[in-house]
Design a protein around this motif. Structure first.
Motif, PDB file in Angstrom:
ATOM      1  N   ARG A 263       0.817  -1.200   0.000  1.00  0.00           N
ATOM      2  CA  ARG A 263       0.000   0.000   0.000  1.00  0.00           C
ATOM      3  C   ARG A 263       0.855   1.255   0.000  1.00  0.00           C
ATOM      4  O   ARG A 263       1.731   1.419   0.838  1.00  0.00           O
ATOM      5  CB  ARG A 263      -0.848   0.041   1.271  1.00  0.00           C
ATOM      6  CG  ARG A 263      -2.102  -0.747   1.177  1.00  0.00           C
ATOM      7  CD  ARG A 263      -2.962  -0.389   2.370  1.00  0.00           C
ATOM      8  NE  ARG A 263      -4.172  -1.180   2.363  1.00  0.00           N
ATOM      9  CZ  ARG A 263      -5.105  -1.090   3.304  1.00  0.00           C
ATOM     10  NH1 ARG A 263      -4.936  -0.251   4.314  1.00  0.00           N
ATOM     11  NH2 ARG A 263      -6.183  -1.818   3.238  1.00  0.00           N
TER      12      ARG A 263
ATOM     13  N   LEU B   6      -7.956   7.873  -1.296  1.00  0.00           N
ATOM     14  CA  LEU B   6      -7.847   6.593  -1.994  1.00  0.00           C
ATOM     15  C   LEU B   6      -9.056   5.697  -1.763  1.00  0.00           C
ATOM     16  O   LEU B   6      -9.267   4.723  -2.482  1.00  0.00           O
ATOM     17  CB  LEU B   6      -6.571   5.860  -1.544  1.00  0.00           C
ATOM     18  CG  LEU B   6      -5.359   5.961  -2.459  1.00  0.00           C
ATOM     19  CD1 LEU B   6      -4.154   5.319  -1.789  1.00  0.00           C
ATOM     20  CD2 LEU B   6      -5.627   5.282  -3.798  1.00  0.00           C
TER      21      LEU B   6
ATOM     22  N   ARG C 134      -4.896   5.175   3.736  1.00  0.00           N
ATOM     23  CA  ARG C 134      -5.446   5.353   2.390  1.00  0.00           C
ATOM     24  C   ARG C 134      -5.554   6.821   1.993  1.00  0.00           C
ATOM     25  O   ARG C 134      -6.536   7.239   1.371  1.00  0.00           O
ATOM     26  CB  ARG C 134      -6.832   4.669   2.274  1.00  0.00           C
ATOM     27  CG  ARG C 134      -6.926   3.288   2.892  1.00  0.00           C
ATOM     28  CD  ARG C 134      -6.302   2.209   2.052  1.00  0.00           C
ATOM     29  NE  ARG C 134      -7.092   1.882   0.869  1.00  0.00           N
ATOM     30  CZ  ARG C 134      -6.544   1.596  -0.316  1.00  0.00           C
ATOM     31  NH1 ARG C 134      -5.226   1.608  -0.460  1.00  0.00           N
ATOM     32  NH2 ARG C 134      -7.291   1.285  -1.331  1.00  0.00           N
TER      33      ARG C 134
ATOM     34  N   THR D 268       0.539   5.742  -1.302  1.00  0.00           N
ATOM     35  CA  THR D 268      -0.436   6.837  -1.406  1.00  0.00           C
ATOM     36  C   THR D 268      -1.062   6.906  -2.796  1.00  0.00           C
ATOM     37  O   THR D 268      -1.736   7.871  -3.120  1.00  0.00           O
ATOM     38  CB  THR D 268       0.217   8.187  -1.063  1.00  0.00           C
ATOM     39  OG1 THR D 268       1.233   8.449  -2.038  1.00  0.00           O
ATOM     40  CG2 THR D 268       0.827   8.165   0.320  1.00  0.00           C
ATOM     41  N   PHE D 269      -0.763   5.906  -3.601  1.00  0.00           N
ATOM     42  CA  PHE D 269      -1.500   5.699  -4.854  1.00  0.00           C
ATOM     43  C   PHE D 269      -1.417   4.213  -5.146  1.00  0.00           C
ATOM     44  O   PHE D 269      -0.616   3.486  -4.534  1.00  0.00           O
ATOM     45  CB  PHE D 269      -0.929   6.537  -6.013  1.00  0.00           C
ATOM     46  CG  PHE D 269       0.554   6.390  -6.233  1.00  0.00           C
ATOM     47  CD1 PHE D 269       1.061   5.372  -7.043  1.00  0.00           C
ATOM     48  CD2 PHE D 269       1.444   7.273  -5.620  1.00  0.00           C
ATOM     49  CE1 PHE D 269       2.430   5.250  -7.242  1.00  0.00           C
ATOM     50  CE2 PHE D 269       2.822   7.146  -5.817  1.00  0.00           C
ATOM     51  CZ  PHE D 269       3.313   6.130  -6.633  1.00  0.00           C
ATOM     52  N   GLY D 270      -2.237   3.735  -6.038  1.00  0.00           N
ATOM     53  CA  GLY D 270      -2.276   2.303  -6.293  1.00  0.00           C
ATOM     54  C   GLY D 270      -1.295   1.876  -7.368  1.00  0.00           C
ATOM     55  O   GLY D 270      -0.989   2.636  -8.279  1.00  0.00           O
TER      56      GLY D 270
ATOM     57  N   TYR E   3      -5.747  13.449  -2.493  1.00  0.00           N
ATOM     58  CA  TYR E   3      -7.085  12.885  -2.716  1.00  0.00           C
ATOM     59  C   TYR E   3      -7.337  11.768  -1.717  1.00  0.00           C
ATOM     60  O   TYR E   3      -6.526  11.533  -0.820  1.00  0.00           O
ATOM     61  CB  TYR E   3      -7.233  12.403  -4.168  1.00  0.00           C
ATOM     62  CG  TYR E   3      -6.214  11.382  -4.627  1.00  0.00           C
ATOM     63  CD1 TYR E   3      -4.898  11.755  -4.930  1.00  0.00           C
ATOM     64  CD2 TYR E   3      -6.564  10.040  -4.782  1.00  0.00           C
ATOM     65  CE1 TYR E   3      -3.973  10.831  -5.366  1.00  0.00           C
ATOM     66  CE2 TYR E   3      -5.642   9.106  -5.220  1.00  0.00           C
ATOM     67  CZ  TYR E   3      -4.352   9.505  -5.502  1.00  0.00           C
ATOM     68  OH  TYR E   3      -3.431   8.583  -5.931  1.00  0.00           O
TER      69      TYR E   3
ATOM     70  N   GLY F   4      -4.543   9.655  -0.413  1.00  0.00           N
ATOM     71  CA  GLY F   4      -4.058   9.721  -1.794  1.00  0.00           C
ATOM     72  C   GLY F   4      -3.106  10.893  -1.955  1.00  0.00           C
ATOM     73  O   GLY F   4      -3.395  12.005  -1.510  1.00  0.00           O
TER      74      GLY F   4
ATOM     75  N   GLU G 194     -11.072   7.668  -7.673  1.00  0.00           N
ATOM     76  CA  GLU G 194     -10.231   8.840  -7.408  1.00  0.00           C
ATOM     77  C   GLU G 194      -8.778   8.595  -7.813  1.00  0.00           C
ATOM     78  O   GLU G 194      -8.107   9.496  -8.313  1.00  0.00           O
ATOM     79  CB  GLU G 194     -10.272   9.196  -5.917  1.00  0.00           C
ATOM     80  CG  GLU G 194     -11.476   9.998  -5.481  1.00  0.00           C
ATOM     81  CD  GLU G 194     -11.442  11.438  -5.963  1.00  0.00           C
ATOM     82  OE1 GLU G 194     -11.884  11.667  -7.107  1.00  0.00           O
ATOM     83  OE2 GLU G 194     -11.015  12.316  -5.205  1.00  0.00           O
ATOM     84  N   ASP G 195      -8.293   7.395  -7.557  1.00  0.00           N
ATOM     85  CA  ASP G 195      -6.892   7.086  -7.862  1.00  0.00           C
ATOM     86  C   ASP G 195      -6.633   7.278  -9.357  1.00  0.00           C
ATOM     87  O   ASP G 195      -5.663   7.931  -9.752  1.00  0.00           O
ATOM     88  CB  ASP G 195      -6.569   5.655  -7.426  1.00  0.00           C
ATOM     89  CG  ASP G 195      -5.077   5.381  -7.386  1.00  0.00           C
ATOM     90  OD1 ASP G 195      -4.312   6.294  -7.007  1.00  0.00           O
ATOM     91  OD2 ASP G 195      -4.674   4.258  -7.754  1.00  0.00           O
TER      92      ASP G 195
ATOM     93  N   LYS H  80      -4.268  10.140 -11.015  1.00  0.00           N
ATOM     94  CA  LYS H  80      -3.141   9.761 -11.874  1.00  0.00           C
ATOM     95  C   LYS H  80      -3.254  10.413 -13.247  1.00  0.00           C
ATOM     96  O   LYS H  80      -2.249  10.862 -13.813  1.00  0.00           O
ATOM     97  CB  LYS H  80      -3.079   8.247 -12.029  1.00  0.00           C
ATOM     98  CG  LYS H  80      -2.440   7.558 -10.843  1.00  0.00           C
ATOM     99  CD  LYS H  80      -2.518   6.066 -11.043  1.00  0.00           C
ATOM    100  CE  LYS H  80      -1.977   5.295  -9.866  1.00  0.00           C
ATOM    101  NZ  LYS H  80      -2.522   3.925  -9.851  1.00  0.00           N
TER     102      LYS H  80
END
Lengths: 543, 543
Positions: free
Chosen positions: B34, B464, B407, B36-38, B462, B409, B469-470, B474
């Motif tokens: 994990r 997550l 989570r 701060t973005f996927g 943002y 973002g 949102e992810d 991006k």
């Protein structure tokens, strides 16, 4: 040796550049084979490309015929090798014709140059434009290449003294002829290419300094803004052992940014060598110049066992405060701390007698010592220090000085130490005893190159025309290098004759060889320059 | 995928380190996956060596089984990738256990550390010793690794803000397990190893920053001497377009050394994000925060469209003169230039009401904004800025903030520009319009990282936990990066999701791949990190 590949390469270089840019006559080659020490290396030809494209093509030809080439910018790497290649049989690749200043920015303080651009050329360029930017200059010669000096990590006297640290955005021709640009310059559009060094991803600038991994054909050099006020300072120390206290007194001011430029401290031998030739008469022709005679001479000529110089840059108030701090710091360790600015220098030159009477400072005599250094601290190139290469000659330096042509003997040794008095003292003591024992004069300067670093420059001056002197001087230099190394003081830069001592057989040297093998599998670029020839196959072969 | 090599490698790592240092349970792995973005990248195991020797052995095992590993120091590279590897399937090599401070020198101002040493640890170490040295800290977190940040070329707020530039003497484990030390550290005896960066021969430090060429297991970091006097300054500009005039006003002071540290100028969105979470109530839950609402909020909360901060370091007289010059420079372009020192800060905290009455400066309100930055300018680590990663969350930041776990973002975009007003204005205008159009807040800071460089940090915050949102964030970040690039503004640092955009298919990228092939023929070290996977055989194969 089989001459066929060389002949073929010469034919192709000639087709590429024209007959007049491929020199093979004896006179030119013999001149290039001469430096301030002997190597016996032969140079079969000199090739003179005029553009990056021609450099690329020259390297492709060198690869095709596996003929090694050795790039020089101005070839004024005196005391470290002049124009002479690090290995015999290399064709000189003379980049002197690439002498364009290709970019300039007054507001951001930078200039982008080719390898043939000299200190004098940049100085004139800035003057022509009434620029309010100052360059940094080394004392070597106005005709030194800026790129050549930066790539050797040479240094000068202003806050931008560490030349390599104040450059970025290199255009590099790799040994196989491809071109890269470093930092953000890799992207054609990047506005920050001439101002930000690291770019994105690994930073490769360091790879190309003191190496044989590529030829830098373009570089951006940062220039400092002219300060509102400039004031030079000078001080002395009458006692040879006093260097330690002086270094410790100045370090805090260098560390906290009060002193923003290198402070340069020269011993008596170094100062004498800067203003006179060897005192053949006073010594009855006997060498070396013994410590007692030296002591007598320095009393007569009014300089100290150690002689410091540096400068303060800023507004009047900033300089005033720095002056106060400098006075306080040097109290007790140095004598005759004096400050000099443009106005005082003008007055002094005109009214030196009166000045002496009013200030008690014998300025007319001192000015001869101070003036060239004064200019250097403002980034003004000078050839005055070059005269010191004629130290042991029996005739005076000519107007057009050329230590290579005139058979001046010179070897440098340049150990780096932490900026602490104990280290300065140890290096000075070791060097003085060793060099005198070998029959030469221990000319030493210690420069606070960075906040934490003392760069010690030791010059061994001799006369190449005297039989046996070259071997004696080299023996002295080699023993000095070795003794300093044993004591933990390694040189920041090496002459072509001592570069092999760099490799201690460890993993670092192996990595350099692996990189060399990757970048230059045919070994055509400057073999022996800092990086030894491969001792085994490249890493890829290991896998 | 064939699991056999991984299983064998895990068995050998377990034999080497013990069962408890090879983590394979689901909870640990999922936590590490994990950020701060996927990314969707999977981490099959976490391996935790405790010494350089164990790192070497771990890499030899990785090579034997061709299992890729991804080193992290503290793994707090938030917004750029946290602990997540740049490619899926990499085993995390967690260096956090290597947390020794192995050397320290008060006089020369340096400390030598391992990768697990954090900002907080060094700060405590210096306090314990009553050291008169200051570290430089980033605002990221007290628990960030010093080495990790320096190798990513992160920066802080003191005169030693450029972390990479203030480090030397790296111990590096190469991908094949051999060890080198850079600069003079290659020689065991060299006194100058911790003080002089370049060493002799090519300088390799740059190779190991922002790359996957080796693992830095030890580094010397320079520390600045505590100044006699410290004074922070703050100023504002009420007009969004005013950034250009401010940058042009400050550049001369940064260039001439009057301002010795980074000056940091944040827009209104950035300041708001630093002190509050998204104003869900004031906006009725609508996003993004529109310019008119932002203008209203900043009037209420008393900050400007742009908000500058920086500090002056020196003696009282040096700071006084810098203050005079700063006042003169900012006249006409900035408002409410205020100075703050320790005494004033103490007084203000105690007597804020009285202070407000006597000075007209609403200090109690302002202190909340100023205090964390004030400490950072003295090199004091703080986790205050970390709270801004909770900007778009609906719940308040917990005491033990952890944006990965919670989570949050966050994506960073960090273009570099020349230190000129026109560039600052162009980046600000482009970014503001683009980010708002994508439905996020344009949080921008501009930092005068060097004399000539403006480092712009744009954060896209943002939540997550909100579906989609992810992807939206991006898309925003990628378009922003691309538009900035098209306009000549390249980022100094990249997130693991956008590193591939670095390679434009040119010769520079090819050289990086050739070097990678030489250093890491099996491609086991951090594949995809800044350097793309080889697109063709290495240079040696070409020859």
């Amino acid at each position: 040796m089989d001459d066929f590949p060389l002949e073929m390469a010469l034919r192709e270089w000639t087709d590429l550049l024209g007959l007049e840019q491929v020199l093979t006559e004896k006179l030119s080659l013999e001149a290039a084979e001469r430096g301030t020490f002997g190597t016996g290396h032969s140079i079969p030809a000199i090739v003179r490309p005029s553009s990056r494209q021609e450099v690329q093509d020259c390297l492709r030809i060198a690869n095709r015929w596996k003929v090694p080439v050795y790039p020089i910018s101005s070839g004024r790497n005196w005391g470290y090798g002049s124009r002479m290649p690090a290995a015999s049989g290399c064709v000189l690749l003379d980049l002197g014709r690439m002498d364009r200043i290709v970019d300039f920015n007054e507001g951001l303080g930078y200039v982008t140059v080719e390898p043939g651009v000299t200190q004098a050329q940049l100085y004139a360029f800035l003057k022509d434009r009434d620029s309010k930017l100052w360059m940094d200059a080394t004392g070597a010669s106005p005709h030194c290449s800026l790129i050549g000096n930066a790539m050797e990590r040479g240094f000068g006297h202003t806050p931008y003294g560490d030349h390599f640290a104040h450059s970025c955005g290199y255009e590099v021709v790799l040994p196989d002829g491809t071109v890269i640009e470093t930092g953000f310059a890799r992207y054609a559009s990047a506005h920050a290419a001439p101002v930000y060094r690291w770019g994105v991803g690994p930073s490769l600038d360091g790879l190309f300094s003191q190496s044989n991994f590529g030829i830098v054909t373009r570089m951006t050099i940062w220039l400092m803004p002219e300060p509102e006020y400039f004031q030079a300072y000078y001080f002395r120390c009458e006692d040879a052992a006093g260097i330690s206290a002086i270094v410790d007194a100045l370090r805090p001011l260098r560390m906290n940014g009060t002193i923003r430029s290198a402070c340069h401290i020269a011993n008596d031998y170094k100062v004498l060598g800067g203003i006179e030739q060897y005192p053949w008469e006073a010594t009855g022709g006997k060498t070396p110049l013994s410590a007692p005679v030296m002591a007598k001479l320095r009393q007569e000529r009014k300089f100290g066992a150690w002689n410091g110089s540096g400068a303060l840059y800023g507004t009047r108030a900033q300089v005033k405060e720095a002056r106060r701090l400098l006075r306080a710091a040097l109290k007790g360790s140095a004598t005759r701390l004096q400050f000099l600015d443009d106005r005082r220098l003008r007055l002094a030159s005109v009214f030196s007698k009166f000045y002496e009477w009013s200030s008690g400072w014998n300025l007319s005599r001192t000015l001869a010592i101070l003036k060239p250094v004064y200019g250097l601290m403002k980034g003004i190139p000078t050839d005055r220090p070059l005269a010191s290469t004629y130290w042991r000659k029996r005739t005076a330096p000519p107007t057009d000085m050329n230590p290579d042509r005139d058979r001046c003997g010179l070897l440098w040794c340049s150990p780096i130490a932490p900026n602490q008095g104990a280290h300065a003292g140890e290096i000075a003591a070791l060097t003085t005893a060793l060099v005198l024992r070998h029959g030469f004069e221990p000319m030493i300067s210690m420069t606070m190159l960075t906040e934490r670093t003392l760069s010690c420059i030791i010059s061994i001056g001799y006369d190449l025309e005297i039989a046996g002197e070259d071997a004696r001087a080299k023996a002295c230099c080699e023993e000095l290098l070795q003794r300093l190394r044993e004591n933990g003081y390694h040189s920041y830069r090496l002459g072509i004759g001592t570069m092999s001592a760099m490799d201690d057989g460890g993993s670092y040297g192996q990595l350099l060889q692996d990189l060399k093998q990757t970048l230059d599998p045919n070994g055509i670029l400057a073999p022996g320059r800092y990086i030894s020839s491969p001792r085994k196959a490249a890493a890829t072969a290991k896998a």
